[in-house]
Design a protein around this motif. Sequence first.
Motif, mmCIF file in Angstrom:
data_model
loop_
_atom_site.group_PDB
_atom_site.id
_atom_site.type_symbol
_atom_site.label_atom_id
_atom_site.label_comp_id
_atom_site.label_asym_id
_atom_site.label_seq_id
_atom_site.Cartn_x
_atom_site.Cartn_y
_atom_site.Cartn_z
ATOM 1 N N ASP A 61 -12.240 -6.872 -1.697
ATOM 2 C CA ASP A 61 -12.231 -6.467 -3.101
ATOM 3 C C ASP A 61 -11.083 -5.510 -3.409
ATOM 4 O OD1 ASP A 61 -13.084 -4.212 -1.801
ATOM 5 O OD2 ASP A 61 -14.797 -3.826 -3.130
ATOM 6 N N ASP A 83 -13.643 -0.342 2.824
ATOM 7 C CA ASP A 83 -15.092 -0.349 3.048
ATOM 8 C C ASP A 83 -15.488 0.437 4.295
ATOM 9 O OD1 ASP A 83 -15.665 -2.198 0.861
ATOM 10 O OD2 ASP A 83 -14.727 -3.719 2.125
ATOM 11 N N TYR A 124 0.858 -1.183 0.000
ATOM 12 C CA TYR A 124 0.000 0.000 0.000
ATOM 13 C C TYR A 124 0.899 1.240 0.000
ATOM 14 C CZ TYR A 124 -3.699 -3.288 1.205
ATOM 15 O OH TYR A 124 -4.578 -4.346 1.191
ATOM 16 N N ASN A 164 -4.522 -0.956 -7.964
ATOM 17 C CA ASN A 164 -5.823 -0.295 -7.869
ATOM 18 C C ASN A 164 -5.792 0.694 -6.716
ATOM 19 O OD1 ASN A 164 -6.255 -3.059 -6.217
ATOM 20 N ND2 ASN A 164 -7.590 -1.487 -5.338
ATOM 21 N N VAL A 165 -6.735 1.615 -6.701
ATOM 22 C CA VAL A 165 -6.812 2.614 -5.642
ATOM 23 C C VAL A 165 -7.561 2.004 -4.462
ATOM 24 C CG1 VAL A 165 -7.685 4.874 -4.978
ATOM 25 C CG2 VAL A 165 -6.734 4.530 -7.271
ATOM 26 N N PHE A 166 -6.909 1.958 -3.295
ATOM 27 C CA PHE A 166 -7.537 1.423 -2.088
ATOM 28 C C PHE A 166 -8.482 2.450 -1.467
ATOM 29 C CE2 PHE A 166 -7.445 0.728 2.565
ATOM 30 C CZ PHE A 166 -7.971 -0.555 2.612
ATOM 31 N N VAL A 167 -8.024 3.693 -1.372
ATOM 32 C CA VAL A 167 -8.862 4.778 -0.892
ATOM 33 C C VAL A 167 -8.370 6.081 -1.516
ATOM 34 C CG1 VAL A 167 -7.456 5.159 1.184
ATOM 35 C CG2 VAL A 167 -9.824 5.911 1.163
ATOM 36 N N ASP A 168 -9.294 6.967 -1.882
ATOM 37 C CA ASP A 168 -8.894 8.247 -2.470
ATOM 38 C C ASP A 168 -9.643 9.379 -1.792
ATOM 39 O OD1 ASP A 168 -11.406 7.939 -3.486
ATOM 40 O OD2 ASP A 168 -10.801 7.811 -5.573
ATOM 41 N N LYS A 194 -10.516 -2.652 -1.889
ATOM 42 C CA LYS A 194 -10.888 -1.265 -1.644
ATOM 43 C C LYS A 194 -11.407 -1.123 -0.213
ATOM 44 C CE LYS A 194 -12.148 -0.532 -6.495
ATOM 45 N NZ LYS A 194 -13.220 -0.150 -7.443
ATOM 46 N N ARG A 200 -4.231 9.786 -2.234
ATOM 47 C CA ARG A 200 -4.829 8.448 -2.225
ATOM 48 C C ARG A 200 -3.837 7.420 -1.686
ATOM 49 N NH1 ARG A 200 -4.844 8.014 -8.858
ATOM 50 N NH2 ARG A 200 -2.683 7.272 -9.115
ATOM 51 N N ASP A 224 -10.810 -3.314 4.634
ATOM 52 C CA ASP A 224 -11.424 -3.910 3.434
ATOM 53 C C ASP A 224 -12.186 -5.144 3.902
ATOM 54 O OD1 ASP A 224 -12.113 -5.029 1.022
ATOM 55 O OD2 ASP A 224 -10.043 -5.504 0.424
ATOM 56 N N ARG A 236 -2.888 0.472 -4.055
ATOM 57 C CA ARG A 236 -2.705 -0.934 -3.646
ATOM 58 C C ARG A 236 -2.024 -1.670 -4.791
ATOM 59 N NH1 ARG A 236 -5.297 -5.865 -4.334
ATOM 60 N NH2 ARG A 236 -5.433 -7.218 -2.479
#
Length: 850
Positions: A383, A387, A308, A347-351, A385, A330, A379, A333
């Motif tokens: 997935d 949650d 990350y 992919n973007v884990f959190v932005d 991302k 952001r 997460d 990941r």
Amino acid sequence: MFDVRWLLIALMFASAALHCEGNEKNPLLIPDSDDDVPGVGPIRRTEWFRGVWKNRRSSWLVEKNIADKGSIVFLGDSITQGWGEDFKGLFGNLKVVNRGISGDTSRGLLLRLQQDVIDLDPAAVVLMIGANDLAEKAKADVIFSNVKSIIKRLKSHSSKMPIVLCETFPCAPDDYRPVKEIKRVNQFYFEEWSEDSQVKIAKTYSLFAGGDGASLPKYMPDRVHPNLQGYEVWAREMKKVFEEIGISSKKLKIKKEVNKNPNTLPLSPSDSMKLIELPKGFSIELVASEPDIEEPVALTWDGNGVMYVVEMRGYMQSMDGAGAKDPVGRIGRLEDTDGDGKYEKYNVFVDGLVEPRAVLSVSGGLLVGEPSDLWFFRDIDNDGKADTKEKVYDKFSLRDSNVEHKANGLTLGIDNWIYVSQHGRRYQFINGEFRNEKVPRVGQWGLARNDEGRFLFSSNSNPGMGFFIAPDYLVNSKRIGGEVLLTGSVIKAGNYSEVWPSMKTVDLQSGLGAARTNDGTLRSFTSACGQCFFRGHRLGEDVTGDYFICEPVGRLVRRSKVKYLDSGHMELSNLYEENSDEFITSSDGNFRPVNTYTGPDGCLYIVDMYRGVIQEKSFMTPYLKQEIQRLNYDKNIGRGRIYRVRRNGVSLGEKPNLLNAKPEELVTFLSHSNGWWRDMAQNIIVSRKLVEVAPALEKMLLDDPMPLARLHALWTLRGLSKLDKDIVKSALQDDDDRIVCAALRVINWPKSEYSYLEKFIDGASPEVVAHIILALGKNFYKHNKDLIIKCISRFPMNERILHSVVAVTPKNFLSNNEFELINESFYKPEIEEQKLKKWVERWQNFVLSE
């Protein structure tokens, strides 16, 4: 018997005298009287010469002497100075240094010989002198006498060091510097040293003399100083002499080449990597880069090796810093899906974050620092991302404060607490939620933790500072202002604060004064950050435990050896200082290393922001802004790279799968040779409260042959609240002081156990005795005073002991009468009185004063 009471009184009267003793004669000043100058004959004292003498020598003594050790030293006057600092490139990569001063005489050389030459421990000395002596009407015998004294002192320093004595050069055909006196000097040289095996006479007079004995204008247009053609002739002669006396590049330090015209344009990762230099045996490879990641500043891995990355995408996108507070940051990941060591899935884990700056995978989620908040993301559905988002703390620095002065460096301690740089709190995950408590605030950007749990912080110009005392003892310190305990625990060996870039550095906040005059490189740390103790297992045993720290302004990464002293100090030394070098340097001006990590695969990881501007707008000086725009550094934004450093011929460690491991498997990982695995296994066991493994942990604590496994087992039991006092007492019997000290830390020792602890004092090391003091100090000090005095008496002149007492006792802890109880422990015949005075004064200041 010497009485300390009298010494305490004497200290008041001695301070003025001691101050006077410290005012030694300034070596940069020429003595006003010949009585204070060795040798015979003239020494110049005009204002012009005093200025040249001081300016030249101050630059050597301040910034060059350490780097110039072991070199070939050229010593002389303006003829030698005329070589320039780079010797016009005529000696290739041989490490030659210039110690010529315009206007100097042979007596002047003798005066400055020790500091300018002998202190460098030269590989060889090249000596040429005489022109200014003759101009001052000195005769040949005067020059010869001083040169004889110079050579005698050089021989006294080393009987094997070659000495090249150049014949005095010819001058103009007049009586200002008479030809006959020059010839006499050279004849004296021949008669004295022609058969000397250590002294080689270089036939330099005939190189430049015409038929009349005067200098040839084609080599010396002013009839005294060589032109470029003259220096080329002299250089050829010197190379021939070096070969004759057995000096070769294989036996000498090789001068590191500095790129005076470094790259300033953004390069592709492959092209930029070509400009990165590492020591032989190491290589660097790309792990991730743009377009996936942009402006990376920090990273972490979860228990399965998923990476990350904090992407601070709003940082200095323009010279005025516009958009810095926009929610464009952001957490990226990255995943290695096939186990080949390459993170091919992103992919973007959190932005939507504003200036995120810290991340740590812990307790089944991610802690993310986004001032003014510290968040915990999970997460839940796997997935990739986030949650859920839970606020852990709402004062994680001020949102509107400068980006350089905000909390960062989330780091898991071996004691199950999470520590932060530039932030006065620590955090712990207990029973499904985070708690926090106050600790001293220290550091600026980055935080490193070693195997046993000691920390090193840093600030811009200070690459290493840390605790004498474990942080848990400072939480409720009986002293106001416990931060004083943090200073002084790091010793920097040699000239540790100096850095050695491979490129000329002009984009300096404070201007060119921060650069070396000879090659334009950054002189010392100005942006130290992103440090780590390397705790992996795939770079070699010689690297494990080394301390790495970034210097993005200098475009380099320092590798330091760490020596742990009985005094409690950590001594740092630059492994490559002897050759004026660093572990990693680059001549790509956009290379900006900002963080280092030990990876799950056992290698070293480096976060490179790869950008032109590394200075926040609030501290952007007019000069720096001018240079950035001139070099178009402000145009490079939105990039970033992550590198892995490998040892050639060594494969990567296995990919982890700790999140899916069984409890008993996690216990076995506490003995892994990679510190990352040990930390992650411990955190999973504690976070999940896997209390069923307590028996296995107890067995590991008592029986495992690996000390670090025993250490982790102890702290894991502490994290599970499953520590049995008998088990801890068994740990006190361990033959490794790290386990003994941890055993003293993990529980509170009541007064009823003092007699048991007292048994360990007499045979213990300073480290263990210090921890006994700290353990006792958790209780009311009047109950433990006698035992603490006994501990002091064991090692009264030990820094760790002193700081431990200060950490857990109030001011005026000892009365003068009680201090007399340790009088005898201070007095030992082998201890110098001056040292005794210093320590008595320190104890008086710390524990006897109001």
